[in-house]
Scaffold this active site. Structure first.
Site, PDB file in Angstrom:
ATOM      1  N   ARG A 184     -13.919  -9.029   1.305  1.00  0.00           N
ATOM      2  CA  ARG A 184     -12.480  -8.767   1.126  1.00  0.00           C
ATOM      3  C   ARG A 184     -11.674 -10.008   1.512  1.00  0.00           C
ATOM      4  O   ARG A 184     -10.640 -10.291   0.906  1.00  0.00           O
ATOM      5  CB  ARG A 184     -12.049  -7.557   1.982  1.00  0.00           C
ATOM      6  CG  ARG A 184     -12.615  -6.212   1.528  1.00  0.00           C
ATOM      7  CD  ARG A 184     -12.073  -5.795   0.166  1.00  0.00           C
ATOM      8  NE  ARG A 184     -10.632  -5.824   0.137  1.00  0.00           N
ATOM      9  CZ  ARG A 184      -9.851  -4.811   0.509  1.00  0.00           C
ATOM     10  NH1 ARG A 184     -10.376  -3.670   0.877  1.00  0.00           N
ATOM     11  NH2 ARG A 184      -8.524  -4.916   0.451  1.00  0.00           N
ATOM     12  N   ASP A 216     -17.250   6.850  -2.339  1.00  0.00           N
ATOM     13  CA  ASP A 216     -16.038   6.708  -1.518  1.00  0.00           C
ATOM     14  C   ASP A 216     -15.790   8.059  -0.859  1.00  0.00           C
ATOM     15  O   ASP A 216     -16.423   9.070  -1.220  1.00  0.00           O
ATOM     16  CB  ASP A 216     -14.861   6.276  -2.421  1.00  0.00           C
ATOM     17  CG  ASP A 216     -13.560   6.057  -1.652  1.00  0.00           C
ATOM     18  OD1 ASP A 216     -13.621   5.850  -0.408  1.00  0.00           O
ATOM     19  OD2 ASP A 216     -12.477   6.103  -2.275  1.00  0.00           O
ATOM     20  N   CYS A 259     -16.530   1.320  -0.223  1.00  0.00           N
ATOM     21  CA  CYS A 259     -15.391   0.464   0.134  1.00  0.00           C
ATOM     22  C   CYS A 259     -15.050   0.568   1.615  1.00  0.00           C
ATOM     23  O   CYS A 259     -14.389  -0.319   2.151  1.00  0.00           O
ATOM     24  CB  CYS A 259     -14.178   0.835  -0.715  1.00  0.00           C
ATOM     25  SG  CYS A 259     -13.691   2.560  -0.531  1.00  0.00           S
ATOM     26  N   HIS A 304      -7.182   0.783  -6.711  1.00  0.00           N
ATOM     27  CA  HIS A 304      -7.376  -0.114  -5.552  1.00  0.00           C
ATOM     28  C   HIS A 304      -7.961  -1.428  -6.092  1.00  0.00           C
ATOM     29  O   HIS A 304      -9.119  -1.760  -5.871  1.00  0.00           O
ATOM     30  CB  HIS A 304      -8.315   0.543  -4.545  1.00  0.00           C
ATOM     31  CG  HIS A 304      -8.308  -0.103  -3.195  1.00  0.00           C
ATOM     32  ND1 HIS A 304      -7.483  -1.162  -2.866  1.00  0.00           N
ATOM     33  CD2 HIS A 304      -9.028   0.165  -2.061  1.00  0.00           C
ATOM     34  CE1 HIS A 304      -7.701  -1.497  -1.604  1.00  0.00           C
ATOM     35  NE2 HIS A 304      -8.633  -0.719  -1.100  1.00  0.00           N
ATOM     36  N   GLN A 353      -9.837  -4.195  -3.880  1.00  0.00           N
ATOM     37  CA  GLN A 353     -11.169  -3.832  -3.382  1.00  0.00           C
ATOM     38  C   GLN A 353     -12.254  -4.170  -4.408  1.00  0.00           C
ATOM     39  O   GLN A 353     -13.313  -4.684  -4.064  1.00  0.00           O
ATOM     40  CB  GLN A 353     -11.209  -2.327  -3.059  1.00  0.00           C
ATOM     41  CG  GLN A 353     -12.575  -1.820  -2.645  1.00  0.00           C
ATOM     42  CD  GLN A 353     -13.053  -2.336  -1.298  1.00  0.00           C
ATOM     43  OE1 GLN A 353     -12.303  -2.323  -0.335  1.00  0.00           O
ATOM     44  NE2 GLN A 353     -14.296  -2.794  -1.219  1.00  0.00           N
ATOM     45  N   ARG A 372       0.884  -1.179   0.000  1.00  0.00           N
ATOM     46  CA  ARG A 372       0.000   0.000   0.000  1.00  0.00           C
ATOM     47  C   ARG A 372       0.912   1.216   0.000  1.00  0.00           C
ATOM     48  O   ARG A 372       1.690   1.411   0.951  1.00  0.00           O
ATOM     49  CB  ARG A 372      -0.917   0.009   1.220  1.00  0.00           C
ATOM     50  CG  ARG A 372      -1.696   1.297   1.354  1.00  0.00           C
ATOM     51  CD  ARG A 372      -2.858   1.211   2.313  1.00  0.00           C
ATOM     52  NE  ARG A 372      -3.947   0.452   1.738  1.00  0.00           N
ATOM     53  CZ  ARG A 372      -5.203   0.459   2.215  1.00  0.00           C
ATOM     54  NH1 ARG A 372      -5.513   1.208   3.265  1.00  0.00           N
ATOM     55  NH2 ARG A 372      -6.147  -0.257   1.616  1.00  0.00           N
TER      56      ARG A 372
HETATM   57  N1   CP Z   1     -11.474  -0.467   1.836  1.00  0.00           N
HETATM   58  C1   CP Z   1     -10.222  -0.540   2.302  1.00  0.00           C
HETATM   59  O1   CP Z   1      -9.264  -0.772   1.568  1.00  0.00           O
HETATM   60  O2   CP Z   1     -10.103  -0.314   3.633  1.00  0.00           O
HETATM   61  P1   CP Z   1      -8.761  -0.183   4.468  1.00  0.00           P
HETATM   62  O3   CP Z   1      -8.178   1.169   4.168  1.00  0.00           O
HETATM   63  O4   CP Z   1      -9.225  -0.284   5.903  1.00  0.00           O
HETATM   64  O5   CP Z   1      -7.825  -1.266   4.088  1.00  0.00           O
HETATM   65  N1  NVA Z   2      -9.935   6.573  -1.730  1.00  0.00           N
HETATM   66  C1  NVA Z   2      -9.646   6.079  -0.394  1.00  0.00           C
HETATM   67  C2  NVA Z   2      -9.864   4.613  -0.323  1.00  0.00           C
HETATM   68  C3  NVA Z   2      -9.650   4.019   1.046  1.00  0.00           C
HETATM   69  C4  NVA Z   2      -9.866   2.540   1.083  1.00  0.00           C
HETATM   70  C5  NVA Z   2      -8.211   6.446  -0.041  1.00  0.00           C
HETATM   71  O1  NVA Z   2      -7.326   6.309  -0.906  1.00  0.00           O
HETATM   72  O2  NVA Z   2      -7.977   6.870   1.089  1.00  0.00           O
END
Ligand code: CP
Ligand code: NVA
Length: 311
Positions: free
Chosen positions: A290, A222, A262, A127, A130, A100
């Site tokens: 997930r 989101d 998400c 992502h 997801q 990440r």
């Molecule tokens: N939806 C999602 O990726 O959540 P987290 O940021 O908690 O991993």
């Molecule tokens: N768009 C959000 C998604 C979190 C799962 C972010 O990048 O923070």
């Protein structure tokens, strides 16, 4: 050849197969228990996570393997060791790496230099893990994917980009409504439009949330402020004021429409509490899925690997 999952487009030939595998793994959990025995997943997180971290970690453990959580601040990469060297070194220890990251270039750099599969666990552009859970949840709900309409209302961010790409691969019509200046990535839109053509489906990029949700089977939103954008919070909240998914907006979609997010969510901003906590909301099913999709992804990437001894 090892296979990475950096973008939704990396599943262009088998996204629905991965969804179906996840559905089967959910139903028949114990049949799959030893398939990744002794396999190690290294998980690098530059940003916070609840769902992605816990689902990946639980997934590999349930399949017989083990996960190592890696905080870059505790690693030499935090003091200047290159991403490329980190990738080469970790490949000697672990069987998968999830990452990440703030920058999609760093994820690509890690993947280029790793000899094990790399999973994008969210970056600034996409992502992809997801959306597998999102489409699995839609398939569980509707029994099919092709021919559905997904409306995405809000920031044209990493989620929007991966949902557009994934919808185009699956033949789902996708309509996105976001304010000017916050549209999804133009290259992803372009490629998705080309992909959709061969599936007889549509990709629409609009300004109006009302127009986007018309006839939608699923309405998705989101956060307006993604991780790393905290400085823009005040400004973005002003720009997105008309983009809340609330009861009035949901009433313009199909009667049977579901609400998706998400998570994490902000009630009173991108979604009203009445919608996310109401009967159309399917967000906690998405979150649970997930886990099952993390397993299906790990297994699918694992199948692309030659036996360890012949590397
Ligand atoms: N939806 C999602 O990726 O959540 P987290 O940021 O908690 O991993
Ligand atoms: N768009 C959000 C998604 C979190 C799962 C972010 O990048 O923070």
């Amino acid at each position: 050849m090892k296979r990475d999952l950096l973008s939704a487009f990396d599943m262009k030939d088998d996204l629905e197969q991965i969804v179906d595998l996840a559905i089967n793994m959910k139903r028949r959990r114990y049949d799959y228990e030893p398939v990744l025995a002794k396999h190690i997943l290294g998980m690098i997180f530059e940003k916070q996570s609840t769902r992605t971290r816990v689902s990946l970690e639980t997934a590999i453990e349930q399949l017989g393997g083990h996960a190592i959580y890696l905080n870059p601040n505790d690693m030499q990469v935090g003091r200047g060791e290159t991403v490329a060297d980190t990738a080469r070194v970790l490949s000697g220890f672990v069987d998968f790496i999830s990452y990440r990251a703030y920058s999609s270039e760093n994820v690509a750099e890690l993947a280029r230099n790793a000899s094990v599969p790399v999973i994008n666990a969210l970056d600034n552009k996409e992502h992809p893990v997801q959306i597998v859970a999102d489409f699995m949840t839609m398939k569980e709900k509707f029994g099919k994917l092709k021919g559905l309409k997904l409306a995405y209302v809000g920031d044209g961010n990493n989620m929007a980009n991966s949902l557009i790409a994934g919808s185009s691969i699956l033949g789902i019509d996708v309509s996105v409504a976001s304010p000017q200046g916050h549209k999804p990535d133009p290259a992803i839109i372009q490629r998705s439009k080309e992909t959709a053509k061969s599936k007889d489906s549509k990709v629409e990029i609009l300004d109006s949330p009302q127009e986007a949700v018309e006839n939608a089977d699923a309405v998705y939103t989101d956060v307006w402020v993604s991780m790393g954008e905290e400085a823009d919070k005040k400004e973005k909240e002003k720009q997105f004021a008309g983009y809340q998914v609330n009861d009035s907006l949901m009433s313009k979609a199909k009667n049977t429409a579901i609400f998706m997010h998400c998570l994490p969510a902000h009630r009173g901003l991108e979604v009203s509490a009445s919608v996310i906590d109401g009967p159309k909301s399917i967000v906690f099913r998405q979150a649970e899925n997930r886990l099952h999709t993390a397993k299906a992804i790990l297994l699918t990437l694992h199948k692309s690997m030659p036996p360890r001894s012949s590397l």
